[in-house]
Design a protein around this motif. Structure first.
Motif, short mmCIF file in Angstrom:
data_model
loop_
_atom_site.label_atom_id
_atom_site.label_comp_id
_atom_site.label_asym_id
_atom_site.label_seq_id
_atom_site.Cartn_x
_atom_site.Cartn_y
_atom_site.Cartn_z
N THR A 89 -5.64 1.57 -28.96
CA THR A 89 -5.49 2.80 -28.19
C THR A 89 -6.87 3.27 -27.75
OG1 THR A 89 -3.53 3.44 -29.44
CG2 THR A 89 -4.67 5.19 -28.25
N LEU A 90 -7.01 3.49 -26.45
CA LEU A 90 -8.22 4.09 -25.90
C LEU A 90 -7.93 5.58 -25.85
CD1 LEU A 90 -8.73 1.59 -22.95
CD2 LEU A 90 -9.85 1.53 -25.19
N GLU A 91 -8.63 6.36 -26.64
CA GLU A 91 -8.30 7.77 -26.78
C GLU A 91 -8.99 8.64 -25.74
OE1 GLU A 91 -9.10 8.88 -30.83
OE2 GLU A 91 -7.42 7.67 -31.58
N LYS A 92 -8.22 9.59 -25.23
CA LYS A 92 -8.71 10.66 -24.37
C LYS A 92 -9.54 10.17 -23.18
CE LYS A 92 -8.51 13.88 -28.19
NZ LYS A 92 -9.21 14.67 -29.16
N VAL A 93 -9.01 9.21 -22.45
CA VAL A 93 -9.67 8.72 -21.24
C VAL A 93 -9.42 9.77 -20.15
CG1 VAL A 93 -9.80 6.87 -19.54
CG2 VAL A 93 -9.32 6.33 -21.94
N PRO A 94 -10.47 10.33 -19.56
CA PRO A 94 -10.26 11.41 -18.60
C PRO A 94 -9.70 10.92 -17.26
CG PRO A 94 -12.60 10.93 -18.81
CD PRO A 94 -11.89 10.07 -19.81
N LEU A 95 -8.76 11.69 -16.74
CA LEU A 95 -8.29 11.49 -15.37
C LEU A 95 -9.35 12.07 -14.43
CD1 LEU A 95 -4.56 12.61 -15.82
CD2 LEU A 95 -5.47 10.28 -15.78
N ASN A 96 -9.15 11.91 -13.12
CA ASN A 96 -10.12 12.44 -12.15
C ASN A 96 -10.36 13.94 -12.33
OD1 ASN A 96 -10.52 9.96 -10.97
ND2 ASN A 96 -9.26 10.37 -9.18
N ASP A 97 -9.33 14.68 -12.75
CA ASP A 97 -9.48 16.12 -12.93
C ASP A 97 -10.00 16.50 -14.31
OD1 ASP A 97 -7.33 15.85 -14.67
OD2 ASP A 97 -5.96 17.09 -13.51
N GLY A 98 -10.34 15.51 -15.13
CA GLY A 98 -10.88 15.76 -16.46
C GLY A 98 -9.84 15.79 -17.57
N THR A 99 -8.56 15.78 -17.24
CA THR A 99 -7.51 15.80 -18.26
C THR A 99 -7.58 14.52 -19.09
OG1 THR A 99 -6.06 17.04 -16.77
CG2 THR A 99 -5.01 15.93 -18.65
N CYS A 110 0.84 -1.20 0.00
CA CYS A 110 0.00 0.00 0.00
C CYS A 110 0.88 1.25 0.00
CB CYS A 110 -0.92 -0.04 1.22
SG CYS A 110 -2.20 1.19 1.23
N GLY A 111 1.90 1.26 0.83
CA GLY A 111 2.82 2.39 0.84
C GLY A 111 3.53 2.55 -0.49
N LEU A 112 3.93 1.44 -1.10
CA LEU A 112 4.63 1.45 -2.39
C LEU A 112 3.74 2.04 -3.49
CD1 LEU A 112 6.67 -1.55 -3.77
CD2 LEU A 112 5.05 -0.37 -5.21
N ILE A 113 2.52 1.52 -3.62
CA ILE A 113 1.64 1.98 -4.71
C ILE A 113 1.14 3.40 -4.45
CG2 ILE A 113 -0.57 1.05 -3.85
CD1 ILE A 113 -1.14 0.19 -6.76
N ASN A 114 0.88 3.75 -3.19
CA ASN A 114 0.40 5.10 -2.90
C ASN A 114 1.47 6.14 -3.22
OD1 ASN A 114 -2.14 4.25 -2.21
ND2 ASN A 114 -1.76 4.27 -0.01
N GLU A 115 2.74 5.80 -3.02
CA GLU A 115 3.83 6.71 -3.39
C GLU A 115 3.82 6.95 -4.91
OE1 GLU A 115 8.67 7.27 -2.91
OE2 GLU A 115 7.78 5.32 -2.43
N ILE A 116 3.58 5.91 -5.66
CA ILE A 116 3.53 6.03 -7.13
C ILE A 116 2.33 6.88 -7.54
CG2 ILE A 116 3.18 4.73 -9.28
CD1 ILE A 116 4.75 2.41 -7.85
N ILE A 117 1.18 6.64 -6.93
CA ILE A 117 -0.03 7.41 -7.24
C ILE A 117 0.19 8.88 -6.91
CG2 ILE A 117 -2.45 7.78 -6.59
CD1 ILE A 117 -2.60 4.66 -6.22
N GLU A 118 0.75 9.15 -5.74
CA GLU A 118 0.98 10.54 -5.31
C GLU A 118 1.98 11.25 -6.21
OE1 GLU A 118 1.95 9.90 -1.18
OE2 GLU A 118 -0.11 10.32 -0.57
N ALA A 119 2.97 10.53 -6.73
CA ALA A 119 3.96 11.13 -7.64
C ALA A 119 3.29 11.52 -8.96
CB ALA A 119 5.11 10.16 -7.89
N GLY A 120 2.28 10.75 -9.37
CA GLY A 120 1.52 11.06 -10.59
C GLY A 120 2.29 10.80 -11.87
N GLY A 121 1.52 10.75 -12.95
CA GLY A 121 2.11 10.68 -14.27
C GLY A 121 2.45 9.32 -14.82
N THR A 122 2.28 8.26 -14.03
CA THR A 122 2.61 6.94 -14.58
C THR A 122 1.49 5.92 -14.49
OG1 THR A 122 3.62 6.22 -12.50
CG2 THR A 122 5.09 7.20 -14.13
#
Length: 166
Positions: free
Chosen positions: A138-148, A15-27
């Motif tokens: 390719t799944l195009e333009k799948v929105p992130l939580n912020d809509g990006t 949980c600590g490992l994956i949460n660090e990745i999520i918090e870093a963002g972008g991957t």
């Protein structure tokens, strides 16, 4: 480094490992943080996990990889996910995990392993290509939580490669 099956007892450290990745963002396409209970359900002991292995290094768990039957996968397919600790990084984690995951997929008669990677995750795309995955969708333009909108690249690994010229 040793590779072994993940257990529910690993959930807190993972949980600590994956949460660090999520918090870093972008991957990772995952954006919501995990509790140990949720992580165990999603990746280790719930309804959909088929296999989950951890890479054990001297410094602790260096990464994990899972196969899952979640969603509307065709018969004989499984999804894969790979997560490696950001700090400290341990070279070779993904490669070591994949060898064990392939054995688990074979034991479960998996024919195709599917990876879905964010298009902006250059490291993830390179990893799966190195492991022998080929892009098929390719799944195009799948929105992130912020809509990006971010494309998702789907790659597949065929367990039984066609033998041509034999």
């Amino acid at each position: 480094m040793t590779i072994r099956k993940a257990t529910v007892d690993d959930a807190e450290e993972l949980c600590g490992l994956i949460n660090e990745i999520i918090e870093a963002g972008g991957t990772t396409a995952l954006e919501d943080l995990f509790s140990p209970e949720l992580l165990a359900d999603w990746f280790i002991s719930g309804e959909f996990p088929l296999a989950c292995h951890v890479a054990q290094a001297e410094s602790g768990l260096a990464g994990f990889q899972f196969l899952s039957s979640y969603g509307d996968l065709p018969k004989g397919w499984a999804d894969i996910g790979t997560f490696a600790r950001l700090n400290p990084k341990t070279p070779g984690v993904g490669t070591a995990l994949f060898a064990t995951t392939l054995s688990a997929a074979e034991e479960r008669n998996i024919e195709v392993i599917r990876a879905t990677i964010r298009a902006d995750n250059t490291g993830g795309l390179a990893y799966y290509e190195k492991m022998g995955f080929l892009t098929y969708n390719t799944l195009e333009k799948v929105p992130l939580n912020d809509g990006t909108p971010v494309d998702r690249i789907q790659k597949q690994y065929l367990m039984k490669k066609e033998r041509s010229g034999l």
